[in-house]
Design a protein around this motif. Structure first.
Motif, PDB file in Angstrom:
ATOM      1  N   GLY A 148      17.185  14.077   8.818  1.00  0.00           N
ATOM      2  CA  GLY A 148      16.226  13.818   7.752  1.00  0.00           C
ATOM      3  C   GLY A 148      15.158  12.797   8.066  1.00  0.00           C
ATOM      4  O   GLY A 148      14.361  12.441   7.193  1.00  0.00           O
ATOM      5  N   ARG A 149      15.109  12.282   9.315  1.00  0.00           N
ATOM      6  CA  ARG A 149      14.084  11.298   9.666  1.00  0.00           C
ATOM      7  C   ARG A 149      12.680  11.871   9.579  1.00  0.00           C
ATOM      8  O   ARG A 149      11.727  11.163   9.318  1.00  0.00           O
ATOM      9  CB  ARG A 149      14.291  10.791  11.092  1.00  0.00           C
ATOM     10  N   LEU A 150      12.544  13.170   9.857  1.00  0.00           N
ATOM     11  CA  LEU A 150      11.230  13.791   9.954  1.00  0.00           C
ATOM     12  C   LEU A 150      11.165  15.040   9.105  1.00  0.00           C
ATOM     13  O   LEU A 150      12.056  15.886   9.163  1.00  0.00           O
ATOM     14  CB  LEU A 150      10.948  14.162  11.425  1.00  0.00           C
ATOM     15  N   PHE A 151      10.121  15.130   8.289  1.00  0.00           N
ATOM     16  CA  PHE A 151       9.820  16.416   7.651  1.00  0.00           C
ATOM     17  C   PHE A 151       8.313  16.525   7.491  1.00  0.00           C
ATOM     18  O   PHE A 151       7.593  15.529   7.416  1.00  0.00           O
ATOM     19  CB  PHE A 151      10.571  16.620   6.327  1.00  0.00           C
ATOM     20  N   HIS A 152       7.857  17.767   7.516  1.00  0.00           N
ATOM     21  CA  HIS A 152       6.423  18.040   7.485  1.00  0.00           C
ATOM     22  C   HIS A 152       5.983  18.623   6.152  1.00  0.00           C
ATOM     23  O   HIS A 152       6.691  19.431   5.558  1.00  0.00           O
ATOM     24  CB  HIS A 152       6.054  19.047   8.590  1.00  0.00           C
ATOM     25  N   THR A 153       4.803  18.211   5.715  1.00  0.00           N
ATOM     26  CA  THR A 153       4.138  18.848   4.583  1.00  0.00           C
ATOM     27  C   THR A 153       3.014  19.749   5.090  1.00  0.00           C
ATOM     28  O   THR A 153       2.522  20.599   4.366  1.00  0.00           O
ATOM     29  CB  THR A 153       3.583  17.794   3.611  1.00  0.00           C
ATOM     30  N   THR A 154       2.618  19.552   6.343  1.00  0.00           N
ATOM     31  CA  THR A 154       1.651  20.402   7.044  1.00  0.00           C
ATOM     32  C   THR A 154       2.073  20.491   8.500  1.00  0.00           C
ATOM     33  O   THR A 154       2.450  19.474   9.098  1.00  0.00           O
ATOM     34  CB  THR A 154       0.227  19.806   6.981  1.00  0.00           C
ATOM     35  N   PHE A 155       2.022  21.684   9.084  1.00  0.00           N
ATOM     36  CA  PHE A 155       2.305  21.874  10.503  1.00  0.00           C
ATOM     37  C   PHE A 155       1.639  23.173  10.923  1.00  0.00           C
ATOM     38  O   PHE A 155       2.167  24.258  10.696  1.00  0.00           O
ATOM     39  CB  PHE A 155       3.819  21.943  10.762  1.00  0.00           C
ATOM     40  N   THR A 156       0.412  23.070  11.452  1.00  0.00           N
ATOM     41  CA  THR A 156      -0.346  24.263  11.819  1.00  0.00           C
ATOM     42  C   THR A 156      -0.758  24.206  13.280  1.00  0.00           C
ATOM     43  O   THR A 156      -0.873  23.141  13.871  1.00  0.00           O
ATOM     44  CB  THR A 156      -1.613  24.417  10.958  1.00  0.00           C
ATOM     45  N   LEU A 157      -1.010  25.375  13.822  1.00  0.00           N
ATOM     46  CA  LEU A 157      -1.499  25.513  15.186  1.00  0.00           C
ATOM     47  C   LEU A 157      -2.614  26.548  15.143  1.00  0.00           C
ATOM     48  O   LEU A 157      -2.397  27.684  14.733  1.00  0.00           O
ATOM     49  CB  LEU A 157      -0.366  25.961  16.110  1.00  0.00           C
ATOM     50  N   ASN A 158      -3.830  26.140  15.518  1.00  0.00           N
ATOM     51  CA  ASN A 158      -5.005  27.003  15.429  1.00  0.00           C
ATOM     52  C   ASN A 158      -5.786  26.986  16.731  1.00  0.00           C
ATOM     53  O   ASN A 158      -5.595  26.109  17.568  1.00  0.00           O
ATOM     54  CB  ASN A 158      -5.924  26.532  14.286  1.00  0.00           C
ATOM     55  N   ALA A 159      -6.727  27.927  16.848  1.00  0.00           N
ATOM     56  CA  ALA A 159      -7.614  28.017  18.014  1.00  0.00           C
ATOM     57  C   ALA A 159      -6.815  27.931  19.311  1.00  0.00           C
ATOM     58  O   ALA A 159      -7.108  27.140  20.197  1.00  0.00           O
ATOM     59  CB  ALA A 159      -8.702  26.947  17.955  1.00  0.00           C
ATOM     60  N   VAL A 160      -5.798  28.758  19.405  1.00  0.00           N
ATOM     61  CA  VAL A 160      -4.875  28.719  20.529  1.00  0.00           C
ATOM     62  C   VAL A 160      -5.420  29.538  21.701  1.00  0.00           C
ATOM     63  O   VAL A 160      -5.821  30.689  21.539  1.00  0.00           O
ATOM     64  CB  VAL A 160      -3.491  29.267  20.119  1.00  0.00           C
ATOM     65  N   ASP A 161      -5.423  28.928  22.866  1.00  0.00           N
ATOM     66  CA  ASP A 161      -5.795  29.593  24.112  1.00  0.00           C
ATOM     67  C   ASP A 161      -4.502  29.793  24.892  1.00  0.00           C
ATOM     68  O   ASP A 161      -3.809  28.822  25.203  1.00  0.00           O
ATOM     69  CB  ASP A 161      -6.776  28.706  24.885  1.00  0.00           C
ATOM     70  N   ARG A 220      -2.483  31.398  28.221  1.00  0.00           N
ATOM     71  CA  ARG A 220      -2.578  31.874  29.608  1.00  0.00           C
ATOM     72  C   ARG A 220      -1.188  32.312  30.032  1.00  0.00           C
ATOM     73  O   ARG A 220      -0.258  31.496  30.043  1.00  0.00           O
ATOM     74  CB  ARG A 220      -3.074  30.773  30.551  1.00  0.00           C
ATOM     75  N   VAL A 221      -1.030  33.572  30.359  1.00  0.00           N
ATOM     76  CA  VAL A 221       0.259  34.114  30.783  1.00  0.00           C
ATOM     77  C   VAL A 221       0.255  34.275  32.301  1.00  0.00           C
ATOM     78  O   VAL A 221      -0.688  34.836  32.865  1.00  0.00           O
ATOM     79  CB  VAL A 221       0.552  35.464  30.108  1.00  0.00           C
ATOM     80  N   HIS A 222       1.314  33.787  32.930  1.00  0.00           N
ATOM     81  CA  HIS A 222       1.500  33.887  34.377  1.00  0.00           C
ATOM     82  C   HIS A 222       2.916  34.391  34.625  1.00  0.00           C
ATOM     83  O   HIS A 222       3.859  33.592  34.645  1.00  0.00           O
ATOM     84  CB  HIS A 222       1.281  32.533  35.066  1.00  0.00           C
ATOM     85  N   ASP A 223       3.047  35.701  34.752  1.00  0.00           N
ATOM     86  CA  ASP A 223       4.350  36.332  34.957  1.00  0.00           C
ATOM     87  C   ASP A 223       5.305  35.958  33.820  1.00  0.00           C
ATOM     88  O   ASP A 223       5.082  36.335  32.688  1.00  0.00           O
ATOM     89  CB  ASP A 223       4.922  36.001  36.333  1.00  0.00           C
ATOM     90  N   ASP A 224       6.350  35.184  34.124  1.00  0.00           N
ATOM     91  CA  ASP A 224       7.351  34.829  33.111  1.00  0.00           C
ATOM     92  C   ASP A 224       7.144  33.438  32.525  1.00  0.00           C
ATOM     93  O   ASP A 224       8.058  32.853  31.947  1.00  0.00           O
ATOM     94  CB  ASP A 224       8.762  34.929  33.707  1.00  0.00           C
ATOM     95  N   ALA A 225       5.938  32.899  32.669  1.00  0.00           N
ATOM     96  CA  ALA A 225       5.598  31.600  32.097  1.00  0.00           C
ATOM     97  C   ALA A 225       4.267  31.718  31.372  1.00  0.00           C
ATOM     98  O   ALA A 225       3.441  32.568  31.695  1.00  0.00           O
ATOM     99  CB  ALA A 225       5.503  30.540  33.186  1.00  0.00           C
ATOM    100  N   ALA A 226       4.079  30.888  30.367  1.00  0.00           N
ATOM    101  CA  ALA A 226       2.821  30.884  29.615  1.00  0.00           C
ATOM    102  C   ALA A 226       2.493  29.461  29.215  1.00  0.00           C
ATOM    103  O   ALA A 226       3.385  28.660  28.912  1.00  0.00           O
ATOM    104  CB  ALA A 226       2.934  31.761  28.372  1.00  0.00           C
ATOM    105  N   ILE A 227       1.203  29.176  29.207  1.00  0.00           N
ATOM    106  CA  ILE A 227       0.710  27.881  28.751  1.00  0.00           C
ATOM    107  C   ILE A 227      -0.220  28.144  27.581  1.00  0.00           C
ATOM    108  O   ILE A 227      -1.107  28.995  27.661  1.00  0.00           O
ATOM    109  CB  ILE A 227      -0.045  27.145  29.873  1.00  0.00           C
ATOM    110  N   ALA A 228      -0.006  27.433  26.502  1.00  0.00           N
ATOM    111  CA  ALA A 228      -0.845  27.574  25.314  1.00  0.00           C
ATOM    112  C   ALA A 228      -1.360  26.197  24.915  1.00  0.00           C
ATOM    113  O   ALA A 228      -0.602  25.228  24.888  1.00  0.00           O
ATOM    114  CB  ALA A 228      -0.045  28.187  24.163  1.00  0.00           C
ATOM    115  N   VAL A 229      -2.653  26.131  24.620  1.00  0.00           N
ATOM    116  CA  VAL A 229      -3.269  24.885  24.158  1.00  0.00           C
ATOM    117  C   VAL A 229      -3.966  25.201  22.849  1.00  0.00           C
ATOM    118  O   VAL A 229      -4.689  26.201  22.749  1.00  0.00           O
ATOM    119  CB  VAL A 229      -4.284  24.339  25.192  1.00  0.00           C
ATOM    120  N   GLY A 230      -3.745  24.365  21.836  1.00  0.00           N
ATOM    121  CA  GLY A 230      -4.366  24.614  20.546  1.00  0.00           C
ATOM    122  C   GLY A 230      -4.547  23.359  19.721  1.00  0.00           C
ATOM    123  O   GLY A 230      -4.058  22.282  20.077  1.00  0.00           O
ATOM    124  N   ASP A 231      -5.276  23.522  18.631  1.00  0.00           N
ATOM    125  CA  ASP A 231      -5.476  22.450  17.660  1.00  0.00           C
ATOM    126  C   ASP A 231      -4.275  22.406  16.727  1.00  0.00           C
ATOM    127  O   ASP A 231      -3.772  23.447  16.301  1.00  0.00           O
ATOM    128  CB  ASP A 231      -6.740  22.701  16.837  1.00  0.00           C
TER     129      ASP A 231
END
Length: 148
Positions: free
Chosen positions: A80-93, A95-106
């Motif tokens: 219970g130390r942490l809870f969110h009232t907002t948690f969004t991920l937008n404008a995600v870029d 990059r998929v490389h075989d069995d790994a992926a990197i995503a960067v977003g706001d």
């Protein structure tokens, strides 16, 4: 435990992104679906879903710069130390490389952490890995975006 993860090729709304040549468009869609499930689970406090999405050797960096392993990441929610009232991920870029992926977003997050109210605009870098037919989070790094 019954799986709560989406089936491969679940529909995904593309916000932005690129896939290197040779990577399938469906892999990108699967990564986006996994990220949507993760953000929804974090927002709603669905610790069992988050737990299933993280690799056994998950390593995360939270918005305060604290390095957390899988158990530490999950413990903040369970106790219970942490809870969110907002948690969004937008404008995600993604990059998929075989069995790994990197995503960067706001990332927008707000809530309470150890009794303190917070609200921040951040960036997330997420590293996903394919585990059989499913994608899981191996690492997340959250950093605050400085005000200009």
């Amino acid at each position: 435990m019954t799986s709560v993860l989406p089936a491969p090729n679940a529909s995904a709304t593309s916000t932005s992104g690129s896939t290197p040549s040779g990577a399938s468009g469906s892999a990108e869609a699967d990564v986006r679906a996994m990220l949507r499930l993760w953000t929804t689970a974090e927002y709603r406090g669905l610790v069992d879903v988050v737990e299933e999405l993280l690799t056994d050797d998950f390593l995360g960096v939270d918005r305060a710069g604290e390095v957390l392993d899988r158990q530490d990441w999950l413990a903040r929610r369970r106790d219970g130390r942490l809870f969110h009232t907002t948690f969004t991920l937008n404008a995600v870029d993604v990059r998929v490389h075989d069995d790994a992926a990197i995503a960067v977003g706001d990332h927008e997050c707000a809530g309470h952490d150890q009794g303190e109210t917070f609200g921040r605009h951040c960036r997330i870098t997420a590293v996903g890995v394919r585990d059989g037919k499913l994608w899981k989070l191996a690492s997340v790094h959250i950093s605050e975006v400085p005000d200009h």
